[in-house]
Design an enzyme around this catalytic site. Structure first.
Site, PDB file in Angstrom:
ATOM      1  N   ARG A 178      14.089   3.304   2.397  1.00  0.00           N
ATOM      2  CA  ARG A 178      14.490   1.895   2.468  1.00  0.00           C
ATOM      3  C   ARG A 178      16.001   1.799   2.279  1.00  0.00           C
ATOM      4  NH1 ARG A 178      10.460   0.777   4.825  1.00  0.00           N
ATOM      5  NH2 ARG A 178       8.882  -0.755   4.238  1.00  0.00           N
ATOM      6  N   HIS A 216      14.697   1.870  12.475  1.00  0.00           N
ATOM      7  CA  HIS A 216      13.450   1.740  11.708  1.00  0.00           C
ATOM      8  C   HIS A 216      12.252   2.177  12.566  1.00  0.00           C
ATOM      9  CE1 HIS A 216      11.436  -0.514   8.145  1.00  0.00           C
ATOM     10  NE2 HIS A 216      10.639   0.437   8.607  1.00  0.00           N
TER      11      HIS A 216
HETATM   12  P1  NDP Z   1       4.048   6.203  -2.205  1.00  0.00           P
HETATM   13  O1  NDP Z   1       3.865   4.997  -3.038  1.00  0.00           O
HETATM   14  O2  NDP Z   1       2.874   7.039  -1.869  1.00  0.00           O
HETATM   15  O3  NDP Z   1       5.120   7.173  -2.901  1.00  0.00           O
HETATM   16  C1  NDP Z   1       6.259   6.691  -3.530  1.00  0.00           C
HETATM   17  C2  NDP Z   1       6.896   7.831  -4.302  1.00  0.00           C
HETATM   18  O4  NDP Z   1       8.112   7.357  -4.884  1.00  0.00           O
HETATM   19  C3  NDP Z   1       6.011   8.325  -5.448  1.00  0.00           C
HETATM   20  O5  NDP Z   1       6.116   9.715  -5.548  1.00  0.00           O
HETATM   21  C4  NDP Z   1       6.650   7.659  -6.665  1.00  0.00           C
HETATM   22  O6  NDP Z   1       6.509   8.381  -7.862  1.00  0.00           O
HETATM   23  C5  NDP Z   1       8.105   7.673  -6.271  1.00  0.00           C
HETATM   24  N1  NDP Z   1       8.853   6.673  -7.022  1.00  0.00           N
HETATM   25  C6  NDP Z   1       8.693   5.326  -7.035  1.00  0.00           C
HETATM   26  N2  NDP Z   1       9.562   4.756  -7.877  1.00  0.00           N
HETATM   27  C7  NDP Z   1      10.274   5.759  -8.434  1.00  0.00           C
HETATM   28  C8  NDP Z   1      11.306   5.807  -9.384  1.00  0.00           C
HETATM   29  N3  NDP Z   1      11.797   4.696  -9.964  1.00  0.00           N
HETATM   30  N4  NDP Z   1      11.798   7.016  -9.731  1.00  0.00           N
HETATM   31  C9  NDP Z   1      11.301   8.140  -9.178  1.00  0.00           C
HETATM   32  N5  NDP Z   1      10.318   8.161  -8.248  1.00  0.00           N
HETATM   33  C10 NDP Z   1       9.815   6.981  -7.892  1.00  0.00           C
HETATM   34  O7  NDP Z   1       4.806   5.733  -0.889  1.00  0.00           O
HETATM   35  P2  NDP Z   1       4.794   6.407   0.555  1.00  0.00           P
HETATM   36  O8  NDP Z   1       5.089   7.842   0.401  1.00  0.00           O
HETATM   37  O9  NDP Z   1       3.588   6.013   1.303  1.00  0.00           O
HETATM   38  O10 NDP Z   1       6.031   5.646   1.226  1.00  0.00           O
HETATM   39  C11 NDP Z   1       7.320   5.745   0.689  1.00  0.00           C
HETATM   40  C12 NDP Z   1       8.225   4.711   1.345  1.00  0.00           C
HETATM   41  O11 NDP Z   1       8.514   5.083   2.684  1.00  0.00           O
HETATM   42  C13 NDP Z   1       7.633   3.308   1.490  1.00  0.00           C
HETATM   43  O12 NDP Z   1       7.677   2.589   0.287  1.00  0.00           O
HETATM   44  C14 NDP Z   1       8.536   2.714   2.535  1.00  0.00           C
HETATM   45  O13 NDP Z   1       9.664   2.148   1.903  1.00  0.00           O
HETATM   46  C15 NDP Z   1       8.976   3.925   3.366  1.00  0.00           C
HETATM   47  N6  NDP Z   1       8.420   3.913   4.721  1.00  0.00           N
HETATM   48  C16 NDP Z   1       9.279   3.891   5.780  1.00  0.00           C
HETATM   49  C17 NDP Z   1       8.808   3.914   7.053  1.00  0.00           C
HETATM   50  C18 NDP Z   1       9.746   3.935   8.208  1.00  0.00           C
HETATM   51  O14 NDP Z   1       9.308   3.811   9.351  1.00  0.00           O
HETATM   52  N7  NDP Z   1      11.037   4.094   7.992  1.00  0.00           N
HETATM   53  C19 NDP Z   1       7.372   3.942   7.339  1.00  0.00           C
HETATM   54  C20 NDP Z   1       6.549   3.961   6.168  1.00  0.00           C
HETATM   55  C21 NDP Z   1       7.060   3.950   4.904  1.00  0.00           C
HETATM   56  P3  NDP Z   1       5.069   8.556  -8.557  1.00  0.00           P
HETATM   57  O15 NDP Z   1       4.269   9.376  -7.580  1.00  0.00           O
HETATM   58  O16 NDP Z   1       5.384   9.289  -9.797  1.00  0.00           O
HETATM   59  O17 NDP Z   1       4.504   7.186  -8.747  1.00  0.00           O
HETATM   60  C1  OXD Z   2       6.373   0.687   6.511  1.00  0.00           C
HETATM   61  C2  OXD Z   2       7.475   0.747   7.422  1.00  0.00           C
HETATM   62  O1  OXD Z   2       6.618   0.467   5.340  1.00  0.00           O
HETATM   63  O2  OXD Z   2       7.241   0.760   8.644  1.00  0.00           O
HETATM   64  O3  OXD Z   2       5.214   0.872   6.926  1.00  0.00           O
HETATM   65  O4  OXD Z   2       8.641   0.803   7.020  1.00  0.00           O
END
Ligand code: NDP
Ligand code: OXD
Length: 312
Positions: free
Chosen positions: A227, A275
């Site tokens: 993000r 994106h």
């Molecule tokens: P998840 O919720 O499965 O994973 C998030 C990870 O981030 C977890 O490992 C979590 O830790 C970690 N995390 C969250 N907050 C913190 C923090 N403060 N400090 C350290 N680690 C942290 O999400 P996804 O993997 O499914 O997706 C990740 C992101 O990818 C989405 O939120 C979205 O923003 C982005 N995305 C972008 C897309 C694109 O097309 N560009 C498409 C889809 C998603 P823990 O496991 O310990 O909770």
């Molecule tokens: C999602 C994205 O969060 O597309 O799914 O960014």
């Protein structure tokens, strides 16, 4: 009585989703009525949502048992004060595969130095020193969730030494897992290539600030499909201009579409992608939605429930 499902994910997505959702409901054995309008909000049992829809008042949907997001990232939904219903985010095989392919592709681009050869078709034989092989290029992934862990495992399978960082302690085969502030410092210090797959929350806002970018090896590469707010843009631009960061490949931004006047456009060491790292695909996402409705109706716990306090 059939289950009423309201598709509130935007008129432009309705043609893509109508048939896959209907098919997925049938396959899941659900007696469901699917519509892109809800004349009586109180009759809606499940609401399918996408943040592209913009401002939305969830309060009239008082009997809605769950809001099912078509997006993985939910920062624009969790902050909606009218949302009181359980919120599930999208975790889907094809979305994950798309992200893995984006991350691996862009890591390999930088690892192999492809730009030198793609741009340099000018008669110059650029045979440089022996390039490092994958096991000599350290990749760090911030965020070890559904997407970060899958991307990390794919890179580890290609022999990259992969370090992952997350909020809580993890054990993931093939990945050195770190957590906490000390873990972050250690991870950044070894990030020849850094991939950011964290959600946007108050805790991750500008996580990559000037001080933290300064911890990375000089000339390292950042790939951000997570993000936009994870990065302090001014600090990144300064780090790119000084050579501290060699290149940034950015898929997500604080304002999207990225405004034409933004300095990222045209910066020689920035690649902007619009994106597109991992779009949700209707065919597979519809099955995830159907499975969650089936579970809810059967009294089973919902999958991918968002922790509202944590924000992801
Ligand atoms: P998840 O919720 O499965 O994973 C998030 C990870 O981030 C977890 O490992 C979590 O830790 C970690 N995390 C969250 N907050 C913190 C923090 N403060 N400090 C350290 N680690 C942290 O999400 P996804 O993997 O499914 O997706 C990740 C992101 O990818 C989405 O939120 C979205 O923003 C982005 N995305 C972008 C897309 C694109 O097309 N560009 C498409 C889809 C998603 P823990 O496991 O310990 O909770
Ligand atoms: C999602 C994205 O969060 O597309 O799914 O960014």
């Amino acid at each position: 009585m059939p289950i009423n499902v309201f598709f509130a994910a935007g008129a432009e997505s309705w043609p893509d989703y109508q048939v896959p959702l209907s098919n997925a409901f049938a396959e899941a054995g659900l007696d469901a009525t699917l519509s892109d309008s809800a004349p009586d909000p109180a009759s809606v049992d499940y609401l399918i949502f996408s943040p592209t829809r913009g401002t939305f008042d969830f309060s009239p949907y008082r009997n809605c048992k769950a809001v099912l997001s078509l997006w993985a990232g939910v920062e624009r939904i969790v902050t909606n004060p009218t949302l009181t219903q359980p919120l599930c985010r999208m975790v889907d095989r094809e979305l994950t595969e798309g992200m893995v392919e984006y991350v691996v592709g862009h890591v390999l681009r930088h690892h192999l130095g492809m730009d030198t050869h793609i741009r340099g078709q000018d008669g110059v034989w650029r045979h440089a020193a022996l390039p490092p092989i994958a096991r000599q290029r350290r990749v760090v992934i911030l965020g070890m969730g559904a997407l970060g862990s899958a991307a990390g495992q794919a890179l580890a399978a290609l022999n990259f030494p992969v370090t992952g960082w997350s909020r809580t302690q993890k054990t993931i085969p093939g990945i050195t897992c770190l957590w906490g502030e000390d873990g972050l410092r250690a991870a950044l210090g070894r990030a020849d290539i850094l991939v950011t797959l964290l959600p946007s929350t108050p805790e991750t806002e500008s996580l990559l600030n000037g001080a933290r970018l300064g911890l990375m090896p000089r000339g390292s590469v950042i790939i951000n499909p997570g993000r936009g707010p994870l990065i302090d843009d001014d600090a990144l631009l300064a780090a790119l201009d000084s050579g501290q960061i060699g290149h940034a490949t950015l898929d997500v931004f604080r304002i999207e579409p990225l405004p034409p006047e933004h300095p990222y456009w045209g910066h020689p060491n920035v690649t902007v992608t619009p994106h597109i790292a991992a779009d949700t695909r209707a065919g597979s996402a519809a099955k995830v939605v159907a499975e969650n409705i089936r579970r809810s109706e059967a009294g089973e716990p919902l999958l991918y429930l968002v922790d509202r306090a944590r924000g992801y």
